[in-house]
Every structure is written in structure tokens, then in C-alpha cells.
Design an enzyme around this catalytic site. Sequence first.
Site, PDB file in Angstrom:
ATOM      1  N   GLY A  45       0.807  -1.215   0.000  1.00 51.03           N
ATOM      2  CA  GLY A  45       0.000   0.000   0.000  1.00 51.03           C
ATOM      3  C   GLY A  45       0.834   1.256   0.000  1.00 51.03           C
ATOM      4  O   GLY A  45       0.566   2.205   0.748  1.00 51.03           O
ATOM      5  N   ALA A  46       1.843   1.284  -0.855  1.00 53.55           N
ATOM      6  CA  ALA A  46       2.832   2.373  -0.800  1.00 53.55           C
ATOM      7  C   ALA A  46       2.564   3.506  -1.783  1.00 53.55           C
ATOM      8  O   ALA A  46       3.425   4.363  -1.980  1.00 53.55           O
ATOM      9  CB  ALA A  46       4.228   1.799  -1.051  1.00 53.55           C
ATOM     10  N   ASN A  47       1.381   3.536  -2.400  1.00 50.16           N
ATOM     11  CA  ASN A  47       1.149   4.590  -3.400  1.00 50.16           C
ATOM     12  C   ASN A  47       0.369   5.773  -2.851  1.00 50.16           C
ATOM     13  O   ASN A  47       0.073   6.717  -3.581  1.00 50.16           O
ATOM     14  CB  ASN A  47       0.429   4.006  -4.623  1.00 50.16           C
ATOM     15  CG  ASN A  47      -0.937   3.459  -4.283  1.00 50.16           C
ATOM     16  OD1 ASN A  47      -1.262   3.260  -3.110  1.00 50.16           O
ATOM     17  ND2 ASN A  47      -1.756   3.213  -5.297  1.00 50.16           N
ATOM     18  N   THR A  48       0.054   5.756  -1.560  1.00 53.50           N
ATOM     19  CA  THR A  48      -0.678   6.880  -0.975  1.00 53.50           C
ATOM     20  C   THR A  48      -0.491   6.884   0.537  1.00 53.50           C
ATOM     21  O   THR A  48      -0.046   5.891   1.128  1.00 53.50           O
ATOM     22  CB  THR A  48      -2.185   6.781  -1.318  1.00 53.50           C
ATOM     23  OG1 THR A  48      -2.865   7.958  -0.863  1.00 53.50           O
ATOM     24  CG2 THR A  48      -2.819   5.574  -0.673  1.00 53.50           C
ATOM     25  N   GLY A  49      -0.799   8.012   1.162  1.00 55.02           N
ATOM     26  CA  GLY A  49      -0.825   8.092   2.612  1.00 55.02           C
ATOM     27  C   GLY A  49       0.462   7.719   3.316  1.00 55.02           C
ATOM     28  O   GLY A  49       1.565   8.077   2.894  1.00 55.02           O
ATOM     29  N   ILE A  50       0.318   6.972   4.410  1.00 48.69           N
ATOM     30  CA  ILE A  50       1.462   6.578   5.226  1.00 48.69           C
ATOM     31  C   ILE A  50       2.462   5.750   4.419  1.00 48.69           C
ATOM     32  O   ILE A  50       3.674   5.945   4.527  1.00 48.69           O
ATOM     33  CB  ILE A  50       0.985   5.773   6.449  1.00 48.69           C
ATOM     34  CG1 ILE A  50       0.163   6.673   7.380  1.00 48.69           C
ATOM     35  CG2 ILE A  50       2.164   5.198   7.218  1.00 48.69           C
ATOM     36  CD1 ILE A  50      -0.472   5.933   8.543  1.00 48.69           C
ATOM     37  N   GLY A  51       1.954   4.835   3.611  1.00 42.81           N
ATOM     38  CA  GLY A  51       2.845   3.979   2.839  1.00 42.81           C
ATOM     39  C   GLY A  51       3.727   4.755   1.883  1.00 42.81           C
ATOM     40  O   GLY A  51       4.921   4.479   1.754  1.00 42.81           O
ATOM     41  N   SER A 174      -3.693  -0.824  15.012  1.00 42.53           N
ATOM     42  CA  SER A 174      -4.495   0.349  15.343  1.00 42.53           C
ATOM     43  C   SER A 174      -4.906   0.279  16.803  1.00 42.53           C
ATOM     44  O   SER A 174      -5.053  -0.803  17.377  1.00 42.53           O
ATOM     45  CB  SER A 174      -5.741   0.417  14.459  1.00 42.53           C
ATOM     46  OG  SER A 174      -6.638   1.407  14.930  1.00 42.53           O
ATOM     47  N   TYR A 200     -13.676  -4.071  11.419  1.00 42.74           N
ATOM     48  CA  TYR A 200     -12.370  -3.407  11.390  1.00 42.74           C
ATOM     49  C   TYR A 200     -11.594  -3.701  12.662  1.00 42.74           C
ATOM     50  O   TYR A 200     -10.396  -4.058  12.615  1.00 42.74           O
ATOM     51  CB  TYR A 200     -12.545  -1.899  11.213  1.00 42.74           C
ATOM     52  CG  TYR A 200     -11.250  -1.131  11.248  1.00 42.74           C
ATOM     53  CD1 TYR A 200     -10.344  -1.219  10.187  1.00 42.74           C
ATOM     54  CD2 TYR A 200     -10.914  -0.324  12.327  1.00 42.74           C
ATOM     55  CE1 TYR A 200      -9.138  -0.530  10.211  1.00 42.74           C
ATOM     56  CE2 TYR A 200      -9.716   0.379  12.358  1.00 42.74           C
ATOM     57  CZ  TYR A 200      -8.827   0.275  11.302  1.00 42.74           C
ATOM     58  OH  TYR A 200      -7.637   0.951  11.331  1.00 42.74           O
TER      59      TYR A 200
END
Length: 360
Positions: A45-51, A174, A200
Site C-alpha cells: 500500500g505504498a502509493n498513498t498516505g502513510i505507505g 491500530s 475493522y
Amino acid sequence: MSRYILPVSVFGTVAGCAVLIKNHVTGGRCPSKATIKGKTVVITGANTGIGKETARELATRGGRIIMGCRDMEKCETVAKEIRGTTLNPHVYACHLDLASMKSIREFAEKINQEEKRVDVLINNAGVMRCPGWKTEDGFDMQFGVNHLGHFLLTNLLLEKLKESAPSRVINLASLAHIVGKIDFEDLNWERKKFDTKQAYCQSKLANVLFTRELARRLKGTGVTVNAVHPGVVATELGRHTGLHQSQFSSSVLSPFFSMLVKSPKLGAQPSVFLAVAEEMDGVTGRYYDVMTEKEPAPQALDDEAARRLWEVSSRLVGLEEGGQPSLAKPSADTESKAGLTDPAQTLGQNPEHGIRTVGA
């Protein structure tokens, strides 16, 4: 003029307090200055946000970065951006859909065949409070992506991680795990009314239990594994929560909320800390709230639940004991206990998985 003094003072006090609170909850930047030249880091998940910001920071520190993402067009764009801003040419985009066991196996096979080493695996991607979607394989989307997907990926990369030891696995969890409960009789929400919030929380508790059991199994291998709550971060993760959709919340609460949450850049610092900090050498099986070690919720310390979750997860994703791929399908008994239906019945029901990086 004096009539403005009180309102201005109150506003100033509130704003000042908000800044102090924000500084406290963000935890600041990673204190370590360590570089990782020659080390390979895999980030989901490295294309947005924290990643994305984690990839950028670790690329700046000299690492070889493998970005595992579902949206390849966006991933290629971000990889190019990071190569340009960090002047590090070793940033690569790779297709990975954590809602597909087939995609996970293909990604892991590519890494195992083409990469000489994997020094750090950051299980960052996740979904939060989405509708009752199913993965390609028929699992609840949140449990499937947040837990089962990373469970399978980690196991498939374990030998490479062991060969590269000392190496590290980082699971983004989380604070929501504290109200989570693992329902072993209905992991897939087939027998009870679907509750997206509880789904979640269950997946986040699973992250912490997975960390605990994996650390136990990896004792003495040189591979460490830790879980981290990154804090409250302004990412796309919470778009299904309905926050700030009303006029009141968007106009009145949103400004105050923005003062209390941190940017993705700051949200990435806990992952960076666990990935590079010298003081993390040999530290394993722990839970971190931002960059401070904390004791997780009591149910996250249940060794029997952690062991049982491992065994059930192994069968669900088709792994034999020891983490090796199995050609056998999950048993009917396992599917029944997990509340699974025929995966074929769920295909095509969720064309938009909406996988994004974990921020809360």
C-alpha cells in the site's frame, strides 16, 4: 477594542492547546539518523498516505524500495516521483492486490525469485469500515485484506527474511484493537448482522495477535516482528466513516480535527523508526503506540487465541504448518467454523476494493 480581548484570548488559548496536544500525539519525527544503503524494503500500500511517505523516507535513507500496490498506474507515478525527489533510482512499483490470494502468491514469487534479500517487510496496506464487501476468495474485505492478506504474504517471504537476517517485519495495527474480538465461529460475518466497525476492530486485533505468535515462532532466527499504531493520520483510509459529511461537522469540527491529526509524513515516522532505529535491534513481539512501547489490550495478550488464529488463518489461505504453500483447499470444517460461503458466490460483488494505507 477591549471587547475583542477576551474572544481573542480564548481563541488563542484554544489554538495553543491544540498545537500542544498535536505535538504530543504525533510523536514527532523518527530520532534515528540511520541509513539503510544496501537493504531491501518491501512496503504494501505504498502509493498513498502513510505507505507513500514511508517509501519516500526510506528511499531518502538509501534503501532499495519495493512498492506493492493494487493500482499500478498510480504506483508507477508515485515511484517515479520518489525517485525524482530522493535521487534514489532503486524505487520500484510492483502489482499486489491483498484482496486476492492469487495476486499475493504471484507477488511473493516475484520477490523470492528476483530479489537477493528482503531486510524489512512493512505490512502497511489496509481498509477501514468499508461496506460488507468480499475479497476475490470470499473473505470479509477487512479481515481478508488487513489480516489474511498480510499473513499469507509474510509467510511466503519468511525464508527470504531469514536468509537476510537480521531483518524486520512491521505490522501496522491500530488503537481500535482494544475493542476488537476474534469471533472464531464467524470470522467472515456470514451468521450475524454485519457491523463494519467491529469488522475493522477484529482485523486490527488479528494484526496484534499475529505479531505475537509470529515473534514466538521466529525466536532465534534473527527476524524480529513488531506491531505499531501510527496515530491519527489524515489519509484516505477513513473515507467510509462518514466523518465531516454533514455541514456542521465539515464547517465547525473539521478545523479543530485538522489541528489534532497529523500529516502522512508524520504518520510514517513510527514505521520508519521500527524499520531503521538501532535500539530496535533484537526487539520483537512488541506493540508500539506511535514510537512508544505500550502494552496492548488484554485480549491481544492471549497466547491461545494467537495460536488458534494462526492455525485457522493457515488453513484459510492454504498454508501447511510451517508456512509452506499447500495445494489442498481449506477443509469444509474450517470453512464452516469461519462462516465462509462458496467464493464463487461473491466474485464480482466488489469491483472497487478501495484499499488504502492504514492511518488509524
